[in-house]
Enzyme design. Structure first.
Site, PDB file in Angstrom:
ATOM      1  N   GLU A 157       0.869  -1.175   0.000  1.00 30.77           N
ATOM      2  CA  GLU A 157       0.000   0.000   0.000  1.00 30.77           C
ATOM      3  C   GLU A 157       0.904   1.223   0.000  1.00 30.77           C
ATOM      4  O   GLU A 157       1.671   1.430   0.946  1.00 30.77           O
ATOM      5  CB  GLU A 157      -0.908   0.020   1.224  1.00 30.77           C
ATOM      6  CG  GLU A 157      -1.816   1.233   1.269  1.00 30.77           C
ATOM      7  CD  GLU A 157      -2.435   1.455   2.631  1.00 30.77           C
ATOM      8  OE1 GLU A 157      -2.507   2.623   3.064  1.00 30.77           O
ATOM      9  OE2 GLU A 157      -2.824   0.459   3.274  1.00 30.77           O
ATOM     10  N   CYS A 187      -3.764   7.404   4.936  1.00 34.76           N
ATOM     11  CA  CYS A 187      -3.553   6.982   3.548  1.00 34.76           C
ATOM     12  C   CYS A 187      -4.810   7.188   2.715  1.00 34.76           C
ATOM     13  O   CYS A 187      -4.730   7.312   1.489  1.00 34.76           O
ATOM     14  CB  CYS A 187      -3.149   5.509   3.499  1.00 34.76           C
ATOM     15  SG  CYS A 187      -1.636   5.134   4.402  1.00 34.76           S
TER      16      CYS A 187
END
Length: 525
Positions: free
Chosen positions: A259, A298
Protein backbone atom coordinates in the site's frame (compact mmCIF):
# COMPACT_ATOMS: atom_id res chain seq x y z
CA UNK A 1 19.89 13.35 33.83
CA UNK A 2 18.37 9.87 33.59
CA UNK A 3 18.17 8.15 30.22
CA UNK A 4 14.76 7.25 28.78
CA UNK A 5 13.97 3.51 28.77
CA UNK A 6 14.88 1.25 25.87
CA UNK A 7 11.80 -0.68 24.72
CA UNK A 8 12.45 -4.40 24.28
CA UNK A 9 11.77 -6.26 21.07
CA UNK A 10 9.40 -9.20 21.53
CA UNK A 11 10.75 -12.21 19.59
CA UNK A 12 10.89 -15.96 20.14
CA UNK A 13 8.14 -15.52 22.71
CA UNK A 14 10.13 -13.23 25.00
CA UNK A 15 11.53 -9.73 25.46
CA UNK A 16 14.95 -9.08 23.94
CA UNK A 17 16.52 -5.64 24.17
CA UNK A 18 18.64 -4.30 21.36
CA UNK A 19 22.13 -2.98 21.90
CA UNK A 20 23.48 0.55 21.77
CA UNK A 21 21.88 3.85 22.66
CA UNK A 22 18.88 3.28 20.39
CA UNK A 23 16.70 5.72 18.48
CA UNK A 24 14.70 8.18 20.58
CA UNK A 25 10.95 8.63 20.20
CA UNK A 26 9.52 12.05 20.99
CA UNK A 27 6.37 13.81 22.05
CA UNK A 28 5.59 15.74 18.84
CA UNK A 29 3.92 18.58 20.75
CA UNK A 30 6.26 19.09 23.71
CA UNK A 31 9.44 17.88 21.98
CA UNK A 32 10.41 15.74 24.98
CA UNK A 33 12.07 12.35 24.58
CA UNK A 34 9.79 9.50 25.66
CA UNK A 35 11.49 6.14 25.04
CA UNK A 36 14.10 4.62 22.74
CA UNK A 37 14.07 1.63 20.39
CA UNK A 38 16.82 -0.56 18.99
CA UNK A 39 17.15 -3.92 17.21
CA UNK A 40 20.94 -3.75 17.05
CA UNK A 41 22.49 -7.14 17.83
CA UNK A 42 19.18 -8.99 17.43
CA UNK A 43 19.48 -12.40 15.72
CA UNK A 44 16.75 -11.85 13.13
CA UNK A 45 17.26 -15.19 11.36
CA UNK A 46 16.82 -17.05 14.65
CA UNK A 47 13.76 -14.98 15.58
CA UNK A 48 12.15 -15.67 12.20
CA UNK A 49 12.97 -19.38 12.44
CA UNK A 50 11.31 -19.59 15.87
CA UNK A 51 8.21 -17.86 14.52
CA UNK A 52 7.93 -20.30 11.59
CA UNK A 53 8.79 -23.50 13.42
CA UNK A 54 7.20 -22.86 16.81
CA UNK A 55 4.54 -20.22 16.30
CA UNK A 56 3.43 -21.43 12.88
CA UNK A 57 3.24 -25.10 13.85
CA UNK A 58 1.21 -24.30 16.96
CA UNK A 59 -1.24 -22.13 15.03
CA UNK A 60 -1.72 -24.64 12.20
CA UNK A 61 -2.50 -27.37 14.73
CA UNK A 62 -5.63 -25.42 15.62
CA UNK A 63 -8.90 -25.14 13.69
CA UNK A 64 -10.25 -21.85 12.38
CA UNK A 65 -12.73 -21.81 15.26
CA UNK A 66 -9.93 -22.26 17.80
CA UNK A 67 -7.83 -19.55 16.18
CA UNK A 68 -10.88 -17.27 16.22
CA UNK A 69 -10.99 -17.91 19.97
CA UNK A 70 -7.40 -16.68 20.18
CA UNK A 71 -8.38 -13.43 18.47
CA UNK A 72 -11.24 -12.99 20.92
CA UNK A 73 -8.79 -13.47 23.78
CA UNK A 74 -6.46 -10.83 22.28
CA UNK A 75 -9.41 -8.42 22.14
CA UNK A 76 -9.99 -8.92 25.87
CA UNK A 77 -6.33 -8.21 26.66
CA UNK A 78 -6.35 -5.02 24.60
CA UNK A 79 -9.69 -3.80 25.95
CA UNK A 80 -8.35 -4.07 29.49
CA UNK A 81 -5.41 -1.81 28.60
CA UNK A 82 -7.21 0.83 26.51
CA UNK A 83 -6.46 3.70 28.89
CA UNK A 84 -2.74 2.95 28.66
CA UNK A 85 -2.89 2.94 24.87
CA UNK A 86 -4.71 6.28 24.73
CA UNK A 87 -2.05 7.82 26.97
CA UNK A 88 0.72 6.52 24.71
CA UNK A 89 -1.07 7.78 21.58
CA UNK A 90 -1.47 11.25 23.06
CA UNK A 91 2.20 11.41 24.04
CA UNK A 92 3.84 9.72 21.04
CA UNK A 93 1.41 10.42 18.17
CA UNK A 94 0.10 13.79 19.33
CA UNK A 95 -3.49 12.83 18.61
CA UNK A 96 -6.68 14.07 20.24
CA UNK A 97 -8.92 11.42 21.81
CA UNK A 98 -11.21 11.25 18.77
CA UNK A 99 -8.31 10.50 16.48
CA UNK A 100 -6.71 8.01 18.86
CA UNK A 101 -10.00 6.10 18.83
CA UNK A 102 -9.82 5.67 15.05
CA UNK A 103 -6.51 3.88 15.54
CA UNK A 104 -6.93 2.03 18.83
CA UNK A 105 -10.61 1.14 18.86
CA UNK A 106 -10.55 0.63 15.10
CA UNK A 107 -7.86 -2.01 15.48
CA UNK A 108 -9.66 -3.78 18.33
CA UNK A 109 -12.94 -3.68 16.38
CA UNK A 110 -11.27 -5.31 13.37
CA UNK A 111 -9.88 -8.10 15.55
CA UNK A 112 -13.34 -8.70 16.97
CA UNK A 113 -14.87 -8.92 13.52
CA UNK A 114 -12.39 -11.56 12.39
CA UNK A 115 -12.99 -13.48 15.60
CA UNK A 116 -16.71 -13.62 14.73
CA UNK A 117 -16.10 -14.56 11.09
CA UNK A 118 -13.55 -17.20 12.06
CA UNK A 119 -15.98 -18.81 14.48
CA UNK A 120 -18.30 -19.47 11.54
CA UNK A 121 -15.56 -21.36 9.67
CA UNK A 122 -15.86 -24.08 12.28
CA UNK A 123 -13.42 -26.87 13.08
CA UNK A 124 -11.84 -27.09 9.63
CA UNK A 125 -8.11 -26.64 8.97
CA UNK A 126 -8.36 -25.92 5.24
CA UNK A 127 -10.71 -24.05 2.92
CA UNK A 128 -12.54 -25.28 -0.17
CA UNK A 129 -12.22 -22.84 -3.06
CA UNK A 130 -15.22 -23.38 -5.32
CA UNK A 131 -16.88 -26.63 -6.26
CA UNK A 132 -15.59 -29.81 -7.83
CA UNK A 133 -14.74 -29.94 -11.51
CA UNK A 134 -15.09 -33.08 -13.61
CA UNK A 135 -11.88 -33.68 -15.57
CA UNK A 136 -13.06 -36.33 -18.02
CA UNK A 137 -15.83 -38.67 -19.00
CA UNK A 138 -15.51 -40.55 -15.75
CA UNK A 139 -17.42 -38.58 -13.12
CA UNK A 140 -15.37 -40.29 -10.43
CA UNK A 141 -12.20 -38.34 -11.24
CA UNK A 142 -12.52 -34.66 -10.37
CA UNK A 143 -10.55 -31.61 -9.24
CA UNK A 144 -11.11 -29.59 -6.10
CA UNK A 145 -9.24 -26.37 -5.41
CA UNK A 146 -8.24 -25.93 -1.77
CA UNK A 147 -6.57 -23.22 0.33
CA UNK A 148 -4.12 -24.22 3.05
CA UNK A 149 -2.14 -21.91 5.40
CA UNK A 150 1.31 -21.01 4.10
CA UNK A 151 4.11 -22.60 6.16
CA UNK A 152 5.97 -19.35 6.64
CA UNK A 153 5.61 -16.13 8.57
CA UNK A 154 3.95 -12.82 7.81
CA UNK A 155 6.28 -9.80 8.04
CA UNK A 156 4.56 -6.43 8.32
CA UNK A 157 6.62 -3.32 7.66
CA UNK A 158 4.16 -0.66 8.74
CA UNK A 159 3.78 3.10 8.44
CA UNK A 160 3.83 5.57 11.34
CA UNK A 161 0.26 6.85 11.06
CA UNK A 162 -1.67 3.86 12.47
CA UNK A 163 0.48 2.03 15.05
CA UNK A 164 -2.53 0.06 16.35
CA UNK A 165 -4.90 -0.41 13.42
CA UNK A 166 -2.01 -0.93 10.99
CA UNK A 167 -0.95 -3.94 13.04
CA UNK A 168 -4.28 -5.54 13.86
CA UNK A 169 -5.99 -5.15 10.47
CA UNK A 170 -3.20 -7.33 9.05
CA UNK A 171 -2.60 -9.58 12.06
CA UNK A 172 -6.27 -10.55 12.44
CA UNK A 173 -6.57 -12.44 9.10
CA UNK A 174 -2.97 -13.72 9.37
CA UNK A 175 -3.45 -15.31 12.80
CA UNK A 176 -6.89 -16.60 11.84
CA UNK A 177 -5.25 -18.23 8.82
CA UNK A 178 -2.65 -19.93 11.04
CA UNK A 179 0.33 -17.76 10.06
CA UNK A 180 2.65 -16.22 12.70
CA UNK A 181 3.18 -12.46 12.59
CA UNK A 182 6.31 -10.32 12.88
CA UNK A 183 5.64 -6.56 12.82
CA UNK A 184 8.20 -3.80 12.24
CA UNK A 185 6.28 -0.62 13.14
CA UNK A 186 7.04 2.84 11.80
CA UNK A 187 9.75 4.09 14.15
CA UNK A 188 8.38 7.55 15.16
CA UNK A 189 5.25 5.99 16.73
CA UNK A 190 6.52 2.47 17.49
CA UNK A 191 5.76 2.67 21.22
CA UNK A 192 2.06 1.84 20.89
CA UNK A 193 2.67 -1.17 18.63
CA UNK A 194 5.43 -2.45 20.90
CA UNK A 195 3.31 -2.07 24.02
CA UNK A 196 0.31 -3.84 22.50
CA UNK A 197 2.39 -6.80 21.34
CA UNK A 198 4.17 -6.99 24.70
CA UNK A 199 0.86 -6.99 26.57
CA UNK A 200 -0.57 -9.78 24.39
CA UNK A 201 2.56 -11.94 24.62
CA UNK A 202 2.84 -11.46 28.38
CA UNK A 203 -0.83 -12.43 28.77
CA UNK A 204 -0.01 -15.81 27.22
CA UNK A 205 -3.13 -15.91 25.05
CA UNK A 206 -1.19 -16.84 21.88
CA UNK A 207 1.28 -19.68 21.25
CA UNK A 208 4.93 -18.70 21.69
CA UNK A 209 6.25 -17.19 18.48
CA UNK A 210 2.82 -16.43 17.03
CA UNK A 211 3.28 -12.67 17.49
CA UNK A 212 6.54 -10.69 17.47
CA UNK A 213 7.60 -7.04 17.24
CA UNK A 214 10.96 -5.71 16.07
CA UNK A 215 11.52 -1.98 16.60
CA UNK A 216 14.01 0.29 14.87
CA UNK A 217 15.61 -0.16 11.48
CA UNK A 218 14.14 -2.51 8.86
CA UNK A 219 17.59 -3.06 7.35
CA UNK A 220 18.24 -6.74 6.70
CA UNK A 221 14.75 -7.99 7.57
CA UNK A 222 13.97 -8.94 3.98
CA UNK A 223 17.25 -10.87 3.77
CA UNK A 224 15.87 -13.29 6.37
CA UNK A 225 12.67 -14.05 4.45
CA UNK A 226 12.15 -17.48 2.86
CA UNK A 227 9.98 -18.59 -0.10
CA UNK A 228 6.81 -19.37 1.87
CA UNK A 229 6.86 -16.19 3.92
CA UNK A 230 4.60 -13.26 3.02
CA UNK A 231 5.41 -9.57 3.26
CA UNK A 232 3.05 -6.63 3.69
CA UNK A 233 4.40 -3.10 3.32
CA UNK A 234 2.73 0.26 3.91
CA UNK A 235 4.73 3.33 2.99
CA UNK A 236 6.24 5.31 0.15
CA UNK A 237 6.26 4.27 -3.49
CA UNK A 238 10.05 4.67 -3.59
CA UNK A 239 10.55 2.16 -0.79
CA UNK A 240 7.97 -0.13 -2.38
CA UNK A 241 10.04 -0.16 -5.58
CA UNK A 242 13.12 -1.25 -3.60
CA UNK A 243 11.11 -4.03 -1.97
CA UNK A 244 9.85 -5.34 -5.30
CA UNK A 245 13.43 -5.53 -6.55
CA UNK A 246 14.80 -7.30 -3.47
CA UNK A 247 15.96 -10.91 -3.88
CA UNK A 248 13.33 -12.07 -1.39
CA UNK A 249 10.64 -11.02 -3.86
CA UNK A 250 12.45 -11.21 -7.20
CA UNK A 251 14.27 -14.53 -6.63
CA UNK A 252 12.66 -16.29 -3.68
CA UNK A 253 9.11 -15.37 -4.74
CA UNK A 254 8.02 -14.09 -1.34
CA UNK A 255 4.42 -12.98 -1.77
CA UNK A 256 4.16 -9.22 -1.25
CA UNK A 257 1.27 -6.82 -0.62
CA UNK A 258 1.95 -3.10 -0.94
CA UNK A 259 0.00 0.00 0.00
CA UNK A 260 1.75 3.14 -1.23
CA UNK A 261 0.94 6.76 -2.13
CA UNK A 262 -2.65 7.69 -2.91
CA UNK A 263 -4.22 10.93 -4.17
CA UNK A 264 -7.76 10.08 -3.09
CA UNK A 265 -10.64 12.11 -4.51
CA UNK A 266 -14.08 13.43 -3.61
CA UNK A 267 -16.59 14.12 -6.39
CA UNK A 268 -19.71 16.28 -6.14
CA UNK A 269 -22.62 15.59 -8.52
CA UNK A 270 -22.77 18.11 -11.42
CA UNK A 271 -26.49 18.57 -10.67
CA UNK A 272 -25.85 19.65 -7.07
CA UNK A 273 -26.63 23.18 -5.87
CA UNK A 274 -25.13 25.21 -3.04
CA UNK A 275 -28.21 24.58 -0.87
CA UNK A 276 -28.51 20.86 -1.68
CA UNK A 277 -27.92 18.11 0.84
CA UNK A 278 -25.26 16.55 -1.39
CA UNK A 279 -23.27 19.81 -1.30
CA UNK A 280 -23.45 19.97 2.50
CA UNK A 281 -22.35 16.34 2.83
CA UNK A 282 -19.44 17.01 0.47
CA UNK A 283 -18.29 20.05 2.43
CA UNK A 284 -18.52 18.24 5.77
CA UNK A 285 -16.57 15.23 4.55
CA UNK A 286 -13.78 17.19 2.89
CA UNK A 287 -13.25 19.26 6.04
CA UNK A 288 -13.37 16.19 8.26
CA UNK A 289 -10.91 14.22 6.13
CA UNK A 290 -8.47 17.13 6.13
CA UNK A 291 -8.40 17.29 9.92
CA UNK A 292 -8.85 13.74 11.29
CA UNK A 293 -5.41 12.59 12.49
CA UNK A 294 -4.10 15.89 11.11
CA UNK A 295 -4.59 14.55 7.59
CA UNK A 296 -2.14 11.69 8.21
CA UNK A 297 -4.34 8.98 6.67
CA UNK A 298 -3.55 6.98 3.55
CA UNK A 299 -7.25 7.33 2.68
CA UNK A 300 -7.63 11.09 3.31
CA UNK A 301 -9.17 13.29 0.61
CA UNK A 302 -6.36 15.05 -1.30
CA UNK A 303 -8.32 16.34 -4.34
CA UNK A 304 -11.93 17.56 -4.20
CA UNK A 305 -13.86 18.04 -7.47
CA UNK A 306 -16.91 20.29 -7.86
CA UNK A 307 -18.88 21.64 -10.84
CA UNK A 308 -17.29 24.96 -11.84
CA UNK A 309 -20.36 26.97 -10.83
CA UNK A 310 -19.92 25.80 -7.22
CA UNK A 311 -16.17 26.35 -6.93
CA UNK A 312 -16.31 29.55 -4.88
CA UNK A 313 -19.25 28.39 -2.78
CA UNK A 314 -17.42 25.17 -1.92
CA UNK A 315 -14.24 27.08 -1.08
CA UNK A 316 -16.13 29.39 1.27
CA UNK A 317 -18.07 26.59 2.95
CA UNK A 318 -15.05 24.32 3.50
CA UNK A 319 -12.99 27.27 4.70
CA UNK A 320 -15.67 28.16 7.23
CA UNK A 321 -15.55 24.62 8.60
CA UNK A 322 -11.76 24.62 8.82
CA UNK A 323 -11.75 27.99 10.59
CA UNK A 324 -13.48 26.31 13.54
CA UNK A 325 -10.70 23.72 13.91
CA UNK A 326 -8.48 24.54 16.88
CA UNK A 327 -4.97 23.11 16.55
CA UNK A 328 -2.46 22.43 19.30
CA UNK A 329 -1.78 20.31 22.37
CA UNK A 330 -4.19 17.33 22.41
CA UNK A 331 -4.21 17.41 26.23
CA UNK A 332 -6.13 20.70 26.07
CA UNK A 333 -9.87 20.08 25.81
CA UNK A 334 -10.28 23.08 23.51
CA UNK A 335 -8.10 21.44 20.84
CA UNK A 336 -9.80 19.61 17.96
CA UNK A 337 -6.70 18.68 15.93
CA UNK A 338 -3.35 17.61 17.36
CA UNK A 339 0.09 17.32 15.84
CA UNK A 340 1.86 15.56 13.03
CA UNK A 341 4.00 12.70 14.32
CA UNK A 342 7.33 14.55 14.24
CA UNK A 343 9.13 17.74 13.24
CA UNK A 344 10.55 15.78 10.30
CA UNK A 345 7.00 15.12 9.11
CA UNK A 346 6.16 18.78 9.72
CA UNK A 347 9.05 19.78 7.45
CA UNK A 348 7.88 17.26 4.82
CA UNK A 349 4.37 18.75 4.82
CA UNK A 350 5.75 22.27 4.56
CA UNK A 351 7.95 21.30 1.60
CA UNK A 352 5.11 19.46 -0.13
CA UNK A 353 2.77 22.41 0.37
CA UNK A 354 5.34 24.67 -1.27
CA UNK A 355 5.33 22.36 -4.30
CA UNK A 356 1.55 22.44 -4.58
CA UNK A 357 1.51 26.23 -4.29
CA UNK A 358 3.44 26.45 -7.58
CA UNK A 359 0.17 25.46 -9.29
CA UNK A 360 -2.48 26.47 -6.75
CA UNK A 361 -3.45 29.26 -4.41
CA UNK A 362 -4.57 29.09 -0.80
CA UNK A 363 -8.36 29.33 -0.54
CA UNK A 364 -8.19 28.93 3.24
CA UNK A 365 -4.87 29.24 5.03
CA UNK A 366 -4.88 28.28 8.70
CA UNK A 367 -1.16 28.91 9.11
CA UNK A 368 -1.84 32.36 10.52
CA UNK A 369 -3.93 30.93 13.37
CA UNK A 370 -2.24 30.61 16.77
CA UNK A 371 -1.67 27.17 18.24
CA UNK A 372 -3.45 26.29 21.48
CA UNK A 373 -1.16 25.46 24.38
CA UNK A 374 1.79 24.65 22.08
CA UNK A 375 5.03 26.33 21.08
CA UNK A 376 5.19 26.70 17.26
CA UNK A 377 8.99 26.53 17.42
CA UNK A 378 8.82 23.08 19.03
CA UNK A 379 5.48 21.44 18.25
CA UNK A 380 4.91 19.53 15.00
CA UNK A 381 1.47 21.11 14.60
CA UNK A 382 0.38 21.96 11.06
CA UNK A 383 -2.77 24.04 10.55
CA UNK A 384 -5.16 23.04 7.74
CA UNK A 385 -4.72 24.59 4.29
CA UNK A 386 -7.29 24.34 1.50
CA UNK A 387 -5.76 24.98 -1.90
CA UNK A 388 -7.50 25.63 -5.18
CA UNK A 389 -6.86 25.95 -8.89
CA UNK A 390 -9.15 27.23 -11.62
CA UNK A 391 -7.35 25.13 -14.25
CA UNK A 392 -6.95 21.55 -13.03
CA UNK A 393 -6.51 20.30 -16.60
CA UNK A 394 -3.22 22.17 -16.97
CA UNK A 395 -1.99 21.13 -13.52
CA UNK A 396 0.67 18.48 -13.13
CA UNK A 397 2.05 18.67 -9.60
CA UNK A 398 -1.45 18.72 -8.07
CA UNK A 399 -2.19 15.32 -9.62
CA UNK A 400 1.17 13.86 -8.66
CA UNK A 401 2.35 15.07 -5.22
CA UNK A 402 0.67 13.82 -2.05
CA UNK A 403 1.14 16.01 1.02
CA UNK A 404 0.64 13.75 4.03
CA UNK A 405 -0.99 16.29 6.29
CA UNK A 406 -4.03 18.62 6.61
CA UNK A 407 -3.92 19.78 2.98
CA UNK A 408 -6.38 19.28 0.11
CA UNK A 409 -6.93 20.93 -3.26
CA UNK A 410 -10.32 22.04 -4.58
CA UNK A 411 -10.72 21.69 -8.36
CA UNK A 412 -13.61 22.69 -10.68
CA UNK A 413 -14.71 20.52 -13.60
CA UNK A 414 -16.72 21.43 -16.70
CA UNK A 415 -18.33 18.09 -17.55
CA UNK A 416 -18.93 14.72 -16.00
CA UNK A 417 -16.50 13.10 -18.43
CA UNK A 418 -13.81 15.62 -17.57
CA UNK A 419 -14.30 14.96 -13.86
CA UNK A 420 -13.58 11.25 -14.34
CA UNK A 421 -10.52 12.05 -16.47
CA UNK A 422 -9.14 14.38 -13.80
CA UNK A 423 -9.70 11.88 -11.02
CA UNK A 424 -7.94 9.14 -13.01
CA UNK A 425 -4.88 11.38 -13.29
CA UNK A 426 -4.16 10.30 -9.73
CA UNK A 427 -2.91 7.06 -11.37
CA UNK A 428 -4.74 4.75 -9.01
CA UNK A 429 -6.01 5.46 -5.48
CA UNK A 430 -7.32 3.74 -2.38
CA UNK A 431 -10.71 5.45 -2.37
CA UNK A 432 -12.91 7.95 -4.18
CA UNK A 433 -16.11 9.29 -2.65
CA UNK A 434 -19.18 10.42 -4.58
CA UNK A 435 -21.79 12.87 -3.26
CA UNK A 436 -25.18 12.83 -4.94
CA UNK A 437 -28.91 12.43 -4.43
CA UNK A 438 -29.21 10.79 -7.86
CA UNK A 439 -28.82 6.97 -7.83
CA UNK A 440 -28.22 6.91 -11.59
CA UNK A 441 -25.29 9.33 -11.34
CA UNK A 442 -23.89 7.42 -8.37
CA UNK A 443 -24.03 4.16 -10.31
CA UNK A 444 -22.36 5.75 -13.36
CA UNK A 445 -19.62 7.28 -11.25
CA UNK A 446 -18.99 4.01 -9.42
CA UNK A 447 -18.55 2.10 -12.68
CA UNK A 448 -16.29 4.81 -14.11
CA UNK A 449 -14.05 4.95 -11.04
CA UNK A 450 -14.00 1.33 -9.88
CA UNK A 451 -11.12 0.21 -12.10
CA UNK A 452 -8.77 2.87 -10.69
CA UNK A 453 -9.83 2.72 -7.02
CA UNK A 454 -9.90 0.04 -4.37
CA UNK A 455 -13.11 1.46 -2.94
CA UNK A 456 -15.86 3.82 -4.12
CA UNK A 457 -17.72 5.39 -1.19
CA UNK A 458 -21.06 6.88 -2.24
CA UNK A 459 -22.73 9.32 0.16
CA UNK A 460 -26.35 10.32 -0.43
CA UNK A 461 -28.93 11.95 1.84
CA UNK A 462 -30.43 8.54 2.63
CA UNK A 463 -27.18 7.34 4.24
CA UNK A 464 -26.02 10.65 5.73
CA UNK A 465 -26.26 9.32 9.29
CA UNK A 466 -25.23 5.70 8.69
CA UNK A 467 -22.34 6.09 6.24
CA UNK A 468 -18.99 5.13 7.76
CA UNK A 469 -16.86 7.93 6.27
CA UNK A 470 -14.74 8.40 3.18
CA UNK A 471 -11.51 7.62 5.01
CA UNK A 472 -12.65 4.97 7.49
CA UNK A 473 -11.49 1.51 6.45
CA UNK A 474 -14.05 -1.09 7.51
CA UNK A 475 -12.91 -4.73 7.77
CA UNK A 476 -15.93 -5.82 5.71
CA UNK A 477 -14.71 -3.98 2.59
CA UNK A 478 -11.59 -4.10 0.47
CA UNK A 479 -8.66 -1.87 1.40
CA UNK A 480 -5.99 -1.23 -1.22
CA UNK A 481 -5.80 0.22 -4.68
CA UNK A 482 -4.26 -0.19 -8.14
CA UNK A 483 -1.45 1.76 -9.77
CA UNK A 484 0.45 4.22 -7.61
CA UNK A 485 -1.60 3.09 -4.59
CA UNK A 486 0.50 -0.08 -4.61
CA UNK A 487 -1.68 -2.65 -6.33
CA UNK A 488 -2.42 -4.43 -3.04
CA UNK A 489 -5.51 -5.79 -1.35
CA UNK A 490 -6.27 -6.14 2.35
CA UNK A 491 -9.38 -6.88 4.41
CA UNK A 492 -12.62 -7.36 2.45
CA UNK A 493 -13.99 -9.79 5.03
CA UNK A 494 -12.73 -13.34 4.60
CA UNK A 495 -11.16 -12.38 1.27
CA UNK A 496 -8.17 -11.29 3.35
CA UNK A 497 -7.41 -14.91 4.24
CA UNK A 498 -6.37 -15.61 0.65
CA UNK A 499 -3.08 -13.72 1.06
CA UNK A 500 -2.03 -16.07 3.89
CA UNK A 501 -3.09 -19.32 2.17
CA UNK A 502 -1.75 -21.26 -0.79
CA UNK A 503 -4.17 -22.40 -3.47
CA UNK A 504 -3.72 -25.88 -4.87
CA UNK A 505 -5.75 -28.19 -7.09
CA UNK A 506 -6.34 -31.70 -5.80
CA UNK A 507 -7.18 -34.14 -8.61
CA UNK A 508 -8.57 -37.36 -7.21
CA UNK A 509 -11.35 -39.90 -7.00
CA UNK A 510 -14.62 -38.73 -5.50
CA UNK A 511 -14.01 -40.81 -2.39
CA UNK A 512 -10.72 -39.08 -1.67
CA UNK A 513 -12.29 -35.68 -2.25
CA UNK A 514 -15.09 -36.61 0.15
CA UNK A 515 -12.50 -37.41 2.82
CA UNK A 516 -10.69 -34.16 2.08
CA UNK A 517 -13.90 -32.18 2.43
CA UNK A 518 -14.43 -33.60 5.93
CA UNK A 519 -11.51 -31.50 7.22
CA UNK A 520 -12.19 -28.39 5.12
CA UNK A 521 -14.93 -25.78 4.83
CA UNK A 522 -16.14 -23.72 1.88
CA UNK A 523 -14.73 -20.18 1.81
CA UNK A 524 -17.84 -18.02 1.56
CA UNK A 525 -17.27 -14.28 1.25
Amino acid sequence: MSQTPLLPNIVAGQAQSGQGAGTPLFDPVLGTELVRVSREGLDVASAFRFAREQGGAALRALSYRERAGLLAAVVQVLQAKRDDYYAIATANSGTVTRDSAVDIDGGIFTLGQYAKWGEKLGDARALLDGGRIRLGKDEGFQAQHILTPTRGLALFINAFNFPSWGLWEKAAPALLSGVPVVVKPGTPTAWLTQRMVQDVVEAGVLPAGALSVICGSSHGLLDALEPFDVLSFTGSADTAALIRGHDAVAKRSVRVNIEADSLNSALLDPAATADSEAFKLFVNEVAREMTVKSGQKCTAIRRAFVPRALYQAAADAIGAKLAKTTVGNPRNEAVRMGALVSRAQFDSVREGLAQLLTEAQALYDGRSQALVDADPAVAACAQPVLLGTSDPVAARVLHDVEVFGPVATLMPYDSETQAYELIRRGQGSLVASVYSADPAFTARAALELADSHGRVHAISPEVAQSQTGHGNVMPHSLHGGPGRAGGGEELGGLRALGFYHRRSAVQAHTGALDALAASATPLAF
